[in-house]
Scaffold this motif. Sequence first.
Motif, PDB file in Angstrom:
ATOM      1  N   VAL A 165       0.855  -1.195   0.000  1.00 19.93           N
ATOM      2  CA  VAL A 165       0.000   0.000   0.000  1.00 19.93           C
ATOM      3  C   VAL A 165       0.883   1.235   0.000  1.00 19.93           C
ATOM      4  O   VAL A 165       1.893   1.307   0.725  1.00 19.93           O
ATOM      5  N   ARG A 166       0.479   2.202  -0.823  1.00 18.59           N
ATOM      6  CA  ARG A 166       1.164   3.494  -0.840  1.00 18.59           C
ATOM      7  C   ARG A 166       0.097   4.579  -0.697  1.00 18.59           C
ATOM      8  O   ARG A 166      -0.922   4.535  -1.399  1.00 18.59           O
ATOM      9  N   LEU A 167       0.337   5.558   0.230  1.00 24.62           N
ATOM     10  CA  LEU A 167      -0.600   6.646   0.482  1.00 24.62           C
ATOM     11  C   LEU A 167      -0.115   7.897  -0.224  1.00 24.62           C
ATOM     12  O   LEU A 167       1.015   8.352  -0.037  1.00 24.62           O
ATOM     13  N   LEU A 168      -1.031   8.484  -1.013  1.00 25.27           N
ATOM     14  CA  LEU A 168      -0.699   9.677  -1.788  1.00 25.27           C
ATOM     15  C   LEU A 168      -1.638  10.811  -1.365  1.00 25.27           C
ATOM     16  O   LEU A 168      -2.857  10.689  -1.508  1.00 25.27           O
ATOM     17  N   PRO A 169      -1.101  11.943  -0.827  1.00 20.08           N
ATOM     18  CA  PRO A 169      -1.964  13.088  -0.463  1.00 20.08           C
ATOM     19  C   PRO A 169      -2.630  13.661  -1.703  1.00 20.08           C
ATOM     20  O   PRO A 169      -2.023  13.745  -2.773  1.00 20.08           O
ATOM     21  N   LEU A 170      -3.900  14.066  -1.544  1.00 17.42           N
ATOM     22  CA  LEU A 170      -4.642  14.682  -2.638  1.00 17.42           C
ATOM     23  C   LEU A 170      -4.557  16.192  -2.528  1.00 17.42           C
ATOM     24  O   LEU A 170      -4.853  16.772  -1.464  1.00 17.42           O
ATOM     25  N   SER A 171      -4.152  16.827  -3.559  1.00 16.67           N
ATOM     26  CA  SER A 171      -3.963  18.286  -3.560  1.00 16.67           C
ATOM     27  C   SER A 171      -5.275  19.003  -3.281  1.00 16.67           C
ATOM     28  O   SER A 171      -6.317  18.676  -3.867  1.00 16.67           O
ATOM     29  N   GLY A 172      -5.226  20.013  -2.339  1.00 12.92           N
ATOM     30  CA  GLY A 172      -6.408  20.831  -2.038  1.00 12.92           C
ATOM     31  C   GLY A 172      -7.341  20.217  -1.021  1.00 12.92           C
ATOM     32  O   GLY A 172      -8.366  20.808  -0.697  1.00 12.92           O
ATOM     33  N   THR A 173      -7.060  19.016  -0.545  1.00 11.31           N
ATOM     34  CA  THR A 173      -7.913  18.354   0.440  1.00 11.31           C
ATOM     35  C   THR A 173      -7.039  17.753   1.508  1.00 11.31           C
ATOM     36  O   THR A 173      -5.810  17.652   1.373  1.00 11.31           O
ATOM     37  N   SER A 174      -7.706  17.321   2.619  1.00  9.33           N
ATOM     38  CA  SER A 174      -6.979  16.635   3.691  1.00  9.33           C
ATOM     39  C   SER A 174      -7.028  15.128   3.521  1.00  9.33           C
ATOM     40  O   SER A 174      -6.493  14.392   4.337  1.00  9.33           O
ATOM     41  N   ALA A 175      -7.686  14.633   2.427  1.00  5.72           N
ATOM     42  CA  ALA A 175      -7.819  13.187   2.203  1.00  5.72           C
ATOM     43  C   ALA A 175      -6.547  12.645   1.525  1.00  5.72           C
ATOM     44  O   ALA A 175      -5.749  13.391   0.950  1.00  5.72           O
ATOM     45  N   VAL A 176      -6.407  11.304   1.607  1.00  2.01           N
ATOM     46  CA  VAL A 176      -5.295  10.637   0.926  1.00  2.01           C
ATOM     47  C   VAL A 176      -5.857   9.524   0.048  1.00  2.01           C
ATOM     48  O   VAL A 176      -6.944   8.993   0.291  1.00  2.01           O
ATOM     49  N   LEU A 177      -5.070   9.218  -0.984  1.00  2.00           N
ATOM     50  CA  LEU A 177      -5.439   8.134  -1.910  1.00  2.00           C
ATOM     51  C   LEU A 177      -4.579   6.919  -1.585  1.00  2.00           C
ATOM     52  O   LEU A 177      -3.365   6.994  -1.584  1.00  2.00           O
ATOM     53  N   ALA A 178      -5.219   5.822  -1.284  1.00  2.00           N
ATOM     54  CA  ALA A 178      -4.503   4.591  -0.955  1.00  2.00           C
ATOM     55  C   ALA A 178      -4.477   3.687  -2.200  1.00  2.00           C
ATOM     56  O   ALA A 178      -5.523   3.239  -2.677  1.00  2.00           O
ATOM     57  N   LEU A 179      -3.244   3.449  -2.746  1.00  2.00           N
ATOM     58  CA  LEU A 179      -3.057   2.561  -3.899  1.00  2.00           C
ATOM     59  C   LEU A 179      -2.458   1.248  -3.415  1.00  2.00           C
ATOM     60  O   LEU A 179      -1.535   1.260  -2.605  1.00  2.00           O
ATOM     61  N   GLY A 180      -2.967   0.138  -3.880  1.00  2.00           N
ATOM     62  CA  GLY A 180      -2.442  -1.127  -3.392  1.00  2.00           C
ATOM     63  C   GLY A 180      -2.411  -2.213  -4.447  1.00  2.00           C
ATOM     64  O   GLY A 180      -3.191  -2.188  -5.412  1.00  2.00           O
ATOM     65  N   MET A 181      -1.495  -3.147  -4.289  1.00  2.00           N
ATOM     66  CA  MET A 181      -1.427  -4.354  -5.128  1.00  2.00           C
ATOM     67  C   MET A 181      -0.919  -5.494  -4.264  1.00  2.00           C
ATOM     68  O   MET A 181      -0.270  -5.272  -3.240  1.00  2.00           O
ATOM     69  N   THR A 182      -1.261  -6.687  -4.656  1.00  2.00           N
ATOM     70  CA  THR A 182      -0.824  -7.844  -3.874  1.00  2.00           C
ATOM     71  C   THR A 182       0.688  -7.985  -3.933  1.00  2.00           C
ATOM     72  O   THR A 182       1.357  -7.462  -4.844  1.00  2.00           O
ATOM     73  N   VAL A 183       1.201  -8.679  -2.936  1.00  2.00           N
ATOM     74  CA  VAL A 183       2.649  -8.897  -2.896  1.00  2.00           C
ATOM     75  C   VAL A 183       3.119  -9.651  -4.142  1.00  2.00           C
ATOM     76  O   VAL A 183       4.204  -9.393  -4.673  1.00  2.00           O
ATOM     77  N   GLU A 184       2.316 -10.599  -4.630  1.00  2.00           N
ATOM     78  CA  GLU A 184       2.702 -11.356  -5.818  1.00  2.00           C
ATOM     79  C   GLU A 184       2.834 -10.443  -7.029  1.00  2.00           C
ATOM     80  O   GLU A 184       3.793 -10.529  -7.799  1.00  2.00           O
ATOM     81  N   GLU A 185       1.851  -9.526  -7.185  1.00  2.00           N
ATOM     82  CA  GLU A 185       1.925  -8.599  -8.309  1.00  2.00           C
ATOM     83  C   GLU A 185       3.115  -7.662  -8.162  1.00  2.00           C
ATOM     84  O   GLU A 185       3.775  -7.301  -9.135  1.00  2.00           O
ATOM     85  N   LEU A 186       3.373  -7.257  -6.888  1.00  2.00           N
ATOM     86  CA  LEU A 186       4.504  -6.368  -6.661  1.00  2.00           C
ATOM     87  C   LEU A 186       5.820  -7.059  -7.034  1.00  2.00           C
ATOM     88  O   LEU A 186       6.712  -6.450  -7.627  1.00  2.00           O
ATOM     89  N   GLY A 187       5.917  -8.360  -6.688  1.00  2.00           N
ATOM     90  CA  GLY A 187       7.142  -9.084  -7.025  1.00  2.00           C
ATOM     91  C   GLY A 187       7.356  -9.169  -8.519  1.00  2.00           C
ATOM     92  O   GLY A 187       8.474  -8.974  -9.017  1.00  2.00           O
ATOM     93  N   ALA A 188       6.269  -9.463  -9.284  1.00  2.00           N
ATOM     94  CA  ALA A 188       6.391  -9.534 -10.733  1.00  2.00           C
ATOM     95  C   ALA A 188       6.779  -8.187 -11.313  1.00  2.00           C
ATOM     96  O   ALA A 188       7.615  -8.081 -12.215  1.00  2.00           O
TER      97      ALA A 188
END
Length: 774
Positions: free
Chosen positions: A70-93
């Motif tokens: 999981v990687r958290l990316l701040p959203l410009s102009g807001t206090s929210a964050v965007l959580a991007l994720g992929m499985t460990v298997e996909e990350l390894g590939a």
Amino acid sequence: MIEADGTVAFWSREAAALLGHDARDVVGTPARNLLSGRHYAKDAEPQGGAPGGRVLRLRHRDGGIVDLWVRLLPLSGTSAVLALGMTVEELGAWSDTTSMGRSILGQDFWQVALLGPDLRVTGASPAARSGRRLRPGEEDPACRMALQEGEGTGADLLKQVIETGRPITSHVLREPRPGRHDTYYALRAMPLHDLKGQVSGALTSLVDVTDRYRSARRLDILYQASRVSMGSLNVEHTAQGLVDVLVPALGDLAAVEIADATLRGREPSRSVHGLRGDYRRIAAKNAHGPWPADQVQPGQLLPPVPDQPGFRRLEQGEVLVANDPREYRDFLGGAPRGNEVLPEGLRASIGAAIVARGSVLGYVQVYRTRQQQAFDGQDAKLFKEIVGRAALGIDNARRYTAEHRTAVMLQNSLLPPGSATTSAAETAGIYLPAQGEASVGGDWFDVIPLSSLRTALVVGDVIGHGLRASATMARLRTAVQTLAELDLGPDELLTRLDDLVQRIALEAEHPDTTGASCLYAVYDPVTRRCRIASAGHPAPVAVLPDGTSRVIPVIPGPTLGVGGMPFEVTETELPPGSVLALYSDGLLNPLRDTYRDPERELAVRLADVHRPGRGLDETGQHCVRRIRSGLERTEDDVTLLLARTRSIADTDVAQWRFPSDPAAVGRAREAAMDTLQGWGMPDQAFATELVASELVTNAVRYSDGPIGLRLIRDRVLVCEVTDTSDSQPRLRRARSTDEGGRGLFLVAQVTNRWGSRYDTSGKTVWTEQSLERE
């Protein structure tokens, strides 16, 4: 998407599919509820990791645990964050793929480049940047390289990859830059796809395979040279195949000159002291068009060249390399017509003598005019090996030519004259040696005059080729002539000849290859009948005076040498003016693959070329013109014997039958004298009266059946006496005290020839007296 207070604000379909929770169950709830007891899974971190993220253990709706990067990316102009994720298997590939890409583009052995759809460089490995001087935004130099096999360039191949989305492998390109024309690369390319699956460029790999390609090419050239050298027994064909191998593999132009002695099959010289008009150019090739008009053309003699020290090196098998045109001019020694062997734009040349068994057979020369690189030591070694193999092939061809010419000369010397005329027939014979590389066979034909104006026509074919077949043919032809003098019937003659072939087979080194076919025909112009017997030979063809043709249905017996089987006699009537064709199997071979009945097709062709007033020799030449011109091929000799039949007029024949009584002698004498008086032949009266008296007297003495007397007038006067006795008349010298024994001696003195022959009912004694017809 997660608000600042930690609640889930947005939940995608991919997230629902990954963890099993619907959006309505997750949105508005604390994101912390998705975590398992152990939030951070350090042991699940893939090798190499990924920057800016961490692996969390999340709870699946069914209670299971999902390791998710999981990687958290701040959203410009807001206090929210965007959580991007992929499985460990996909990350390894993903990590492996990016690592492989970085390794490929980072290594400095392969020349790897990334190209955009316009074939401009977007990335390259260090080896590609230094070796090909690749610069981003510029066209890849591989696009300008020419394909070694076929037409086109590297750009054509790469466009094909981008257009079709299919990779290419192992295409060899040639470096186009000056000084590097002999450098070769192996090109491989595969398409690159964007996130939408569209082809966005190509990944290319270029490897220098010059050494490997040269080695493979040398082996290929040597293989081709070996096939050319051993694939033909014709000097011209071998020489032409040699220049086809050398151009363009080694140069732009190549030529082969052969000594005239080699071409004639004679033993060539062991040394060359200059050229004196005794070397002929027999093969030449230009990679860029026809052979230059200002150069010595194939078939022409080379201009004189004075003797030079370089000739001694050539005799010893050295290869002469001249990478400066002046060196080649020096070798020519200032020959006045040296420009006729110096092509325009000459850059380099390499040449060697064709030496076999210590003899100089000829010379091979290769020129480079457009190819800019010089000949090196490797080229010289390859060239020497090629010429050495070609020398063996040309020497074999020379020796074959010598044997072939000897066999042809022997064959022609053993055959009778092509045309002959007898009282029975006008004849013409044609003999063509085997085409291609087959040696001369044992075909023969013969025309043998027999007694009583009859003529024997013979055609035979000995199994095999070469001098042994010609020698066997000579023995059989001599035997046929000897047996024909005995006036044997066609079947009896072939039986005796079969015995001879069996004896020859016992003497031969390979008895199974000894044998022959033969057809023997006897034509009688008085009865107009022809008696034919065949020993495994094709049936003759007859063209009648009305223009129709037919195959005479002869019953073929076994070929000579088989033994133990009888031969059948076929008798047919041939009107005067008929053309009888006897031939060997070589004339039928070209027709067998096309026609179901080749004999009938030959009969049709013979009828087509037969014309009233056309000579037999001209008719025969028309029959074999397709074979002579090469339109039809046969690997066997071709023999054709044509005979136009004649007949003796009934007014020129007189015959009687008498009982076996002493009074028949006087009656026979009177009948003969009356006939000669009616024919106006008083000069032959005495001799004929003596002959008829003596022969009829012997018939009365030694036989008890009827006696026949026949007179035939043509170029000679024939007198025949036929009786039922089998006793053999013999000429002997009578002593002074003998009361008899002088009859045949007197007959022999007043006639030109005499003899006897046997048939099923007795014998016939015949004589001939020469006449001068008015």
